[in-house]
Design an enzyme around this catalytic site. Structure first.
Site, PDB file in Angstrom:
ATOM      1  N   THR A 136     -25.964-110.188  -7.846  1.00  0.00           N
ATOM      2  CA  THR A 136     -25.055-109.385  -8.664  1.00  0.00           C
ATOM      3  C   THR A 136     -23.609-109.823  -8.444  1.00  0.00           C
ATOM      4  OG1 THR A 136     -26.596-107.534  -8.505  1.00  0.00           O
ATOM      5  CG2 THR A 136     -24.372-107.043  -9.265  1.00  0.00           C
ATOM      6  N   ASP A 137     -23.251-110.088  -7.205  1.00  0.00           N
ATOM      7  CA  ASP A 137     -21.906-110.598  -6.912  1.00  0.00           C
ATOM      8  C   ASP A 137     -21.652-111.918  -7.636  1.00  0.00           C
ATOM      9  OD1 ASP A 137     -20.698-108.680  -5.343  1.00  0.00           O
ATOM     10  OD2 ASP A 137     -21.335-109.547  -3.447  1.00  0.00           O
TER      11      ASP A 137
END
Length: 456
Positions: A230-231
């Site tokens: 997600t980062d």
């Protein structure tokens, strides 16, 4: 506009490392199109690449950890002068995320001898940047940041929503100093809504925005992805948004405030799973490595390893059972002859394939697959990944002033057959503070005073 050209001594030769294949049978790979022999030569003989498209663009980087540094590294790879502003004593949080480290060599710069060894995590996402340290909670430190804002094209930050505004560095503050500034905020949940003040953490967002629910084995608990996906996806979205904003600025002459956050990035990344719910109200479930709508399409065990098989249509399934597994009767069996039948009888079919594959080792099966047009691939560990024979530059070696020669993952994209060079190694903490302050007009005496008071 301030243009930065790295000193000659810092211009690094782009060095590709192509490891020898650990197994010659992988020299040939194919999917739908059948076998093809990949040479070790250039894949795209179109020319010597392109000039760095962001040369002359200055980026003020107020980010830490992964999402923000990923975005700014991608801008730096394209030629932007990225000035990474770090906390005075500790720097980016990931500098302390060790081991592993790149050990400090004996002849490292004396001014950095008090610092710990360079962490592998920090080195992963901070190439092509310059590091300065500033305590911008002080009036003098805030003045340094204001001077940088005036000279910058882009500011990227990942503080909790409203934090920088309370310190005199919010979008409206910076817009008054530089109306052409592209100001990109990366947060956990965005600039509006009831969660806007909450900090964002990849693993929390993976759970909260659906990814963990669909990851893992069917009968097991929810599972996180092996990297902070997600980062990384948020960094990619932010990078694309900044590039779009720079193009828009060419048309309007004005900057913009970009709101990019982990939560909405992860929801967008649900792709067809989200669409299944929005269109048909279909709730998702975990399938391990399998596909909910295609069988067989998953990882299977062999005698000494694992292989991914993706028979996406009836033709591929027929080839799989007849020419690879030597189970021709399955092709005409009504329980398996069509994909919908295979989905309905998933458990039985998967068990049959498991039993067949477990009789021989992985390399035997990989060789059997070659040239038939059925998608397949080994499940490699990281060592095997970097030894893969695909003729694409996958790593670069750079000269770090503290650690000597270090290896980094290469940029992923080639332009006319050539990747952007790594101009600068990841910086040690505060490596470029004096250099940047001099560019801002500070005298030697002023810089010494700022250092003595721990402002830089």
């Amino acid at each position: 506009m301030l243009r930065f050209v790295a000193p000659r001594s810092l211009r690094l030769q782009y060095q590709c490392s192509l490891a020898s294949p650990s197994n010659q049978l992988f020299q040939q790979r194919f999917f739908e199109t059948g076998p093809r022999n990949f040479s070790q030569g250039p894949a795209m003989p179109y020319g010597p690449g392109i000039a760095p498209p962001l040369k002359g663009i200055k980026v003020l980087d107020l980010t830490r950890v992964l999402a923000g540094p990923t975005a700014t590294m991608l801008l730096a790879d394209l030629g932007a002068d990225v000035i990474k502003v770090e906390e005075v004593t500790r720097g980016d949080d990931t500098r302390s995320w060790l081991p592993p480290v790149a050990p400090t060599r004996p002849n490292a710069p004396k001014e950095a001898e008090h610092l710990p060894d360079e962490s592998a995590y920090f080195l992963a996402v901070n190439r092509n940047k310059r590091s300065i340290t500033v305590n911008f909670k002080t009036p003098e430190g805030l003045e340094i940041l204001h001077r940088l804002v005036k000279k910058s094209d882009v500011l990227v930050e990942n503080f909790v929503s409203g934090k920088l505004a309370s310190m005199g560095l919010g979008y409206e503050d910076c817009k008054k100093l530089n109306e052409k500034l592209v100001y990109a905020s990366i947060t956990g949940y965005g600039q509006t809504g009831p969660y806007k003040s909450a900090a964002g953490y990849d693993v929390v967002i993976e759970g909260e925005a659906g990814l963990m629910h669909i990851t893992g084995e069917p009968n097991g608990p929810p599972c996180k992805v092996g990297v902070a996906a997600t980062d990384i996806a948020t960094g990619l979205y932010a990078h694309g948004a900044i590039m779009a904003a720079l193009i828009g600025r060419q048309q309007t002459g004005k900057g913009v405030w970009i709101d990019c956050n982990l939560f909405e990035t992860q929801i967008a990344g649900l792709a067809n799973i989200a669409s299944n719910y929005l269109i048909a109200g279909k709730e998702a479930s975990r399938h391990g490595t399998a596909h909910p709508s295609i069988v067989p399409y998953q990882v299977f065990p062999c005698k000494d390893g694992f292989v991914m098989i993706g028979a996406g249509n009836n033709k591929q399934f027929k080839i799989l059972v007849e020419k690879v597994l030597d189970l021709p009767a399955l092709a005409s069996d009504p329980k398996f002859s069509t994909n919908d039948a295979r989905v309905a009888n998933r458990t039985e079919l998967v068990q049959i394939i498991n039993e067949a594959l477990m009789k021989r080792d992985r390399d035997y099966w990989l060789e059997r697959f070659q040239g038939l047009g059925v998608p397949f691939g080994p499940i490699n560990n990281i060592k095997q990944t970097f030894e893969h024979p695909q003729a694409v530059a996958r790593q670069v070696t750079v000269e770090h002033s503290r650690s000597g020669k270090i290896k980094l993952v290469a940029p992923a994209v080639a332009y006319d057959g050539q990747k952007m060079p790594v101009r600068l190694p990841p910086p040690w903490l505060s490596e470029h503070t004096t250099e940047v302050l001099e560019e801002l007009g500070y005298t030697e005496g002023e810089i010494t005073g700022l250092r003595n008071r721990r402002i830089v």
